[in-house]
Design a protein around this motif. Structure first.
Motif, PDB file in Angstrom:
ATOM      1  N   CYS A  95       1.438   2.984   1.155  1.00  0.00           N
ATOM      2  CA  CYS A  95       2.238   1.877   0.627  1.00  0.00           C
ATOM      3  C   CYS A  95       2.586   2.113  -0.841  1.00  0.00           C
ATOM      4  O   CYS A  95       3.722   1.864  -1.270  1.00  0.00           O
ATOM      5  CB  CYS A  95       1.466   0.575   0.807  1.00  0.00           C
ATOM      6  N   VAL A  96       1.635   2.589  -1.630  1.00  0.00           N
ATOM      7  CA  VAL A  96       1.902   2.896  -3.039  1.00  0.00           C
ATOM      8  C   VAL A  96       2.955   3.993  -3.161  1.00  0.00           C
ATOM      9  O   VAL A  96       3.867   3.926  -4.002  1.00  0.00           O
ATOM     10  CB  VAL A  96       0.596   3.305  -3.745  1.00  0.00           C
ATOM     11  N   THR A 117       2.757  -4.299  -2.600  1.00  0.00           N
ATOM     12  CA  THR A 117       1.873  -3.146  -2.803  1.00  0.00           C
ATOM     13  C   THR A 117       0.583  -3.545  -3.508  1.00  0.00           C
ATOM     14  O   THR A 117      -0.524  -3.200  -3.068  1.00  0.00           O
ATOM     15  CB  THR A 117       2.601  -2.067  -3.618  1.00  0.00           C
TER      16      THR A 117
END
Length: 284
Positions: free
Chosen positions: A164-165, A265
């Motif tokens: 996700c990052v 995030t």
């Protein structure tokens, strides 16, 4: 025929002699009763000594022990809260330095010349502000989940959080590269800012659907995007910094998409850090 003992007990002399005996017997009976009442029996002794000899009763003041356990639980919860806040603050500072540096290098964000000359190529207040915002958002996500009674269990592992990052950094990079790219340069090219904003909006929603899929995450992401965009408008309006080619009042139209994906995030990071942490103690 009358019996002899009846005549004996009816005799005045016998009645006079019986009074001392009866009174002596009554006094003895009263003395015996007083002694018996003053000395507790075996059952009373056992009853009085039970609280001291029964180990199942525990300490004499259980209220103090319960309070001590509750205070220890609260202290542990606050300790974990501070740890998570520090980690989220550090993550926010790091992402602010990296992503803002990318925006500055691509001439998307413009700071005064004396600010660009510094080692971070950014204003000193940007990393602390982003770190504080990341700590607040990261702590808020699991609290909202707990309040709504909907614990987030979708893709709760660190590998998913790291992906996700990476997607969030890619969305931010796409917004900067597409602006500086030119036709035929091999970079991302869009006909106008509206097309770029719609593309980044689709990518941001795809990030939420891939790594979150919760109603609380969607609502918080939209709220964060709205508030952060409003604050940014005020900062640019007051001349703190500016954006090149603004097309949404004083900023770029794709900036809310960056804030939305950033909120999702950081929220996923906060949720992952909150796993295994004891729940907040409730006071009676």
């Amino acid at each position: 025929m009358p019996r002899l003992d009846d005549h004996f007990w009816s005799c005045p002399c016998a009645e006079g002699a019986g009074h001392p005996r009866a009174s002596a017997g009554g006094l003895a009976a009263k003395a015996g009763g007083m002694i018996t009442s003053s000395v507790p029996g075996p059952s009373l002794l056992v009853a009085h000594s039970a609280p001291d000899t029964d180990p199942s009763r525990g300490p004499r003041s259980p209220g103090l022990g319960g309070r001590g356990g509750g205070s220890g639980h609260a202290s542990s919860w606050h300790h974990h809260l501070v740890q998570r806040g520090l980690v989220l603050f550090s993550v926010g500072v790091f992402l602010a330095l990296v992503l803002n540096l990318l925006q500055v290098q691509r001439n998307v964000t413009l700071f005064p010349e004396e600010v660009i000359a510094t080692i971070f190529s950014s204003a000193w207040w940007v990393p602390p502000c982003c770190g504080t915002a990341a700590a607040i958002v990261g702590l808020l996500y699991p609290c909202i989940d707990s309040h709504l009674g909907e614990p987030h269990k979708f893709k709760r592992e660190w590998a998913s959080v790291m992906r996700c990052v990476a997607v969030f950094v890619g969305i931010n990079h796409a917004s900067a590269v597409s602006f500086s790219g030119r036709a035929g340069s091999g970079k991302l090219d869009f006909a106008n800012n509206v097309q770029l904003s719609l593309t980044l909006a689709a990518l941001s929603l795809g990030l939420w659907w891939t790594f979150d899929r919760s109603r609380s995450g969607l609502g918080l992401g939209i709220t964060i995007a709205f508030l952060a965009t409003l604050i940014t408008q005020l900062l640019v309006y007051n001349g703190v910094y500016q954006y090149t080619s603004p097309d949404f009042l004083y900023i770029r139209s794709w900036l809310p998409c960056i804030f939305f994906s950033g909120g999702v995030t950081v929220g996923n990071i906060g949720r992952q850090l909150a796993m295994g942490v004891p729940e907040k103690p409730h006071s009676d």
